[in-house]
Design a protein around this motif. Structure first.
Motif, PDB file in Angstrom:
ATOM      1  N   ILE A   5      98.821  82.483 152.874  1.00  0.00           N
ATOM      2  CA  ILE A   5      99.823  84.230 152.414  1.00  0.00           C
ATOM      3  C   ILE A   5      99.110  85.002 153.502  1.00  0.00           C
ATOM      4  O   ILE A   5      99.916  86.446 153.983  1.00  0.00           O
ATOM      5  CB  ILE A   5      99.366  85.005 151.249  1.00  0.00           C
ATOM      6  N   PHE A   6      98.014  84.598 154.384  1.00  0.00           N
ATOM      7  CA  PHE A   6      97.646  85.269 156.001  1.00  0.00           C
ATOM      8  C   PHE A   6      98.501  84.605 156.761  1.00  0.00           C
ATOM      9  O   PHE A   6      98.356  83.514 157.552  1.00  0.00           O
ATOM     10  CB  PHE A   6      96.396  85.707 155.588  1.00  0.00           C
ATOM     11  N   ASP A   7      99.020  85.298 158.026  1.00  0.00           N
ATOM     12  CA  ASP A   7      99.033  85.618 159.338  1.00  0.00           C
ATOM     13  C   ASP A   7      97.853  84.405 160.128  1.00  0.00           C
ATOM     14  O   ASP A   7      98.080  84.045 161.219  1.00  0.00           O
ATOM     15  CB  ASP A   7      99.873  86.659 160.312  1.00  0.00           C
ATOM     16  N   PHE A   8      96.822  84.874 159.729  1.00  0.00           N
ATOM     17  CA  PHE A   8      95.335  84.275 161.031  1.00  0.00           C
ATOM     18  C   PHE A   8      94.690  83.150 159.218  1.00  0.00           C
ATOM     19  O   PHE A   8      94.707  83.375 158.384  1.00  0.00           O
ATOM     20  CB  PHE A   8      94.605  85.384 161.055  1.00  0.00           C
ATOM     21  N   ASP A   9      93.622  82.707 159.663  1.00  0.00           N
ATOM     22  CA  ASP A   9      93.059  81.618 158.995  1.00  0.00           C
ATOM     23  C   ASP A   9      91.660  82.629 158.554  1.00  0.00           C
ATOM     24  O   ASP A   9      91.216  83.537 159.542  1.00  0.00           O
ATOM     25  CB  ASP A   9      92.404  80.970 160.142  1.00  0.00           C
ATOM     26  N   ILE A  10      91.435  81.708 157.337  1.00  0.00           N
ATOM     27  CA  ILE A  10      90.618  82.805 156.366  1.00  0.00           C
ATOM     28  C   ILE A  10      89.580  82.124 155.879  1.00  0.00           C
ATOM     29  O   ILE A  10      88.821  82.522 155.905  1.00  0.00           O
ATOM     30  CB  ILE A  10      91.425  83.708 155.334  1.00  0.00           C
ATOM     31  N   MET A  11      89.503  80.664 156.355  1.00  0.00           N
ATOM     32  CA  MET A  11      88.885  80.254 156.142  1.00  0.00           C
ATOM     33  C   MET A  11      87.418  79.630 157.326  1.00  0.00           C
ATOM     34  O   MET A  11      87.243  80.634 158.335  1.00  0.00           O
ATOM     35  CB  MET A  11      88.887  78.398 156.409  1.00  0.00           C
ATOM     36  N   PRO A  12      86.216  79.954 155.912  1.00  0.00           N
ATOM     37  CA  PRO A  12      84.581  79.869 156.495  1.00  0.00           C
ATOM     38  C   PRO A  12      84.769  78.545 157.954  1.00  0.00           C
ATOM     39  O   PRO A  12      85.483  78.134 157.990  1.00  0.00           O
ATOM     40  CB  PRO A  12      83.573  79.667 156.153  1.00  0.00           C
ATOM     41  N   GLY A  13      84.147  79.080 159.060  1.00  0.00           N
ATOM     42  CA  GLY A  13      84.322  78.606 160.258  1.00  0.00           C
ATOM     43  C   GLY A  13      83.405  79.573 161.514  1.00  0.00           C
ATOM     44  O   GLY A  13      83.574  80.723 160.998  1.00  0.00           O
ATOM     45  N   SER A  14      83.679  78.501 162.210  1.00  0.00           N
ATOM     46  CA  SER A  14      82.627  79.564 163.507  1.00  0.00           C
ATOM     47  C   SER A  14      83.636  80.754 164.002  1.00  0.00           C
ATOM     48  O   SER A  14      83.101  81.760 164.479  1.00  0.00           O
ATOM     49  CB  SER A  14      82.497  78.170 164.776  1.00  0.00           C
ATOM     50  N   ASP A  15      85.023  80.306 163.932  1.00  0.00           N
ATOM     51  CA  ASP A  15      85.270  81.502 165.161  1.00  0.00           C
ATOM     52  C   ASP A  15      86.186  82.363 164.154  1.00  0.00           C
ATOM     53  O   ASP A  15      87.145  82.867 164.058  1.00  0.00           O
ATOM     54  CB  ASP A  15      86.422  81.343 165.877  1.00  0.00           C
ATOM     55  N   ALA A  16      86.340  81.731 162.543  1.00  0.00           N
ATOM     56  CA  ALA A  16      86.933  82.482 161.707  1.00  0.00           C
ATOM     57  C   ALA A  16      87.144  84.015 161.478  1.00  0.00           C
ATOM     58  O   ALA A  16      88.270  84.500 160.841  1.00  0.00           O
ATOM     59  CB  ALA A  16      87.234  81.231 160.429  1.00  0.00           C
TER      60      ALA A  16
END
Length: 88
Positions: free
Chosen positions: A60-71
């Motif tokens: 549902i998001f236009d960007f990555d919401i997953m935890p990570g180094s650049d998220a």
């Protein structure tokens, strides 16, 4: 009844997580109220140590919401706000 505070805390943790992307608390609350979220209570056999999790679809998001180094980059500026009702 013992699981209700844990589920509430899972929702509050999700709101805090979404705020890291630039959402206001009201926007994050609105997302949780309208998105197809799934809540799970696990470990119920080990009361009072049950665990609550909340699944929020990242599609549902236009960007990555997953935890990570650049998220964890702010993608929203919070300029569009949603009014919260006053607590009574």
């Amino acid at each position: 009844m013992l699981c209700r505070p844990r589920y509430r805390q899972a929702c509050l943790n999700t709101i805090e997580y979404l705020k890291k992307f630039g959402c206001t608390a009201a926007q994050a609350y609105a997302i949780l109220g309208t998105a197809p979220v799934q809540g799970h209570i696990s470990g119920v056999v080990d009361i009072p140590n049950a665990c609550a999790t909340l699944w929020l679809p990242n599609e549902i998001f236009d960007f990555d919401i997953m935890p990570g180094s650049d998220a964890l980059t702010k993608h929203l500026d919070g300029s569009v706000d949603i009014q919260l009702a006053a607590d009574h």
